[in-house]
Design an enzyme around this catalytic site. Sequence first.
Site, PDB file in Angstrom:
ATOM      1  N   HIS A   1       5.186  -7.914   8.995  1.00 46.56           N
ATOM      2  CA  HIS A   1       5.720  -8.348  10.291  1.00 46.56           C
ATOM      3  C   HIS A   1       4.560  -8.714  11.218  1.00 46.56           C
ATOM      4  O   HIS A   1       3.410  -8.336  10.967  1.00 46.56           O
ATOM      5  CB  HIS A   1       6.544  -7.231  10.952  1.00 46.56           C
ATOM      6  CG  HIS A   1       7.936  -7.111  10.406  1.00 46.56           C
ATOM      7  ND1 HIS A   1       8.228  -6.327   9.312  1.00 46.56           N
ATOM      8  CD2 HIS A   1       9.101  -7.683  10.781  1.00 46.56           C
ATOM      9  CE1 HIS A   1       9.527  -6.414   9.057  1.00 46.56           C
ATOM     10  NE2 HIS A   1      10.088  -7.228   9.936  1.00 46.56           N
TER      11      HIS A   1
ATOM     12  N   LYS B   1       4.773  -5.714  16.380  1.00 46.75           N
ATOM     13  CA  LYS B   1       5.880  -4.825  16.004  1.00 46.75           C
ATOM     14  C   LYS B   1       5.436  -3.371  16.130  1.00 46.75           C
ATOM     15  O   LYS B   1       4.376  -2.996  15.641  1.00 46.75           O
ATOM     16  CB  LYS B   1       6.347  -5.131  14.575  1.00 46.75           C
ATOM     17  CG  LYS B   1       7.568  -4.309  14.173  1.00 46.75           C
ATOM     18  CD  LYS B   1       8.226  -4.834  12.922  1.00 46.75           C
ATOM     19  CE  LYS B   1       9.358  -3.938  12.445  1.00 46.75           C
ATOM     20  NZ  LYS B   1      10.497  -3.883  13.372  1.00 46.75           N
TER      21      LYS B   1
END
Length: 217
Positions: free
Chosen positions: A125, A129
């Site tokens: 990600h 995040k």
Amino acid sequence: MKYGIVGASGRMGQELLKVFAQHECVYTADVDGVRESGAPQVVLDFSTPKALPVTIGACERFKAACVVGTTALGESDLAALRDLAARVPVVQSFNFSQGVTILKMMLRSFAPLLAGWDAEIVEAHHNKKKDAPSGTAILLGQATGRECPTHSLRLGGVPGDHTVVFANDGEVLELSHRAISRSVFALGALRAAEFALRADKGFYTFEEVVECRKRPE
Ligand code: NAD
């Protein structure tokens, strides 16, 4: 549809505003406060677990349906959402993409055939995040029906990649999903909101939305 967003200033909040352009945003909440110009029929929460009481409070006050995509929710958060579901429709998922939902279904069906194989998950990600492993990796692990060691990469602007790798001494089997754009999650949230508007009170997963199960017509 009149809708509201909790986490409206965030990456997903901004994506929701684009994807819901044909609908009317009448409620927003973020760290800078709440703005209201009407009564939302559905409130979407893509923020942080700490904001969940704001979302639940708004749904109770407006008798609005609830769509929750925030990850890293704990057991007590999920219990609070199940309690809310006794009064309004609630759709909760750590992943609102159709592909991941189908990947989960595939894993549930086929992982038992790979019982003797090693299984691990790799997820990547964007570097902003906050939680690791991702909520999606947790869901995919659950769908395999066993403990899967999970490896989390946090780099660049990756919207979300997940690979479940099975291996035995002679073979490697990889099942992968890649979200190309964040808009895929917002489009799934729109589908969930449209479902919730027609649904009876209760707690629904995105899988039920994708399959249109329990949809009262
Ligand atoms: P982000 O950090 O860009 O946005 C979060 C927003 O929430 C920010 O604007 C922040 O100010 C706001 N916020 C923080 N505390 C708050 C509070 N107490 N009250 C109201 N607002 C508050 O993050 P993002 O990338 O938009 O992701 C948001 C959440 O959605 C994360 O949990 C992420 O993992 C999750 N997510 C879920 C899916 C899915 O399909 N379920 C997809 C993408 C992201």
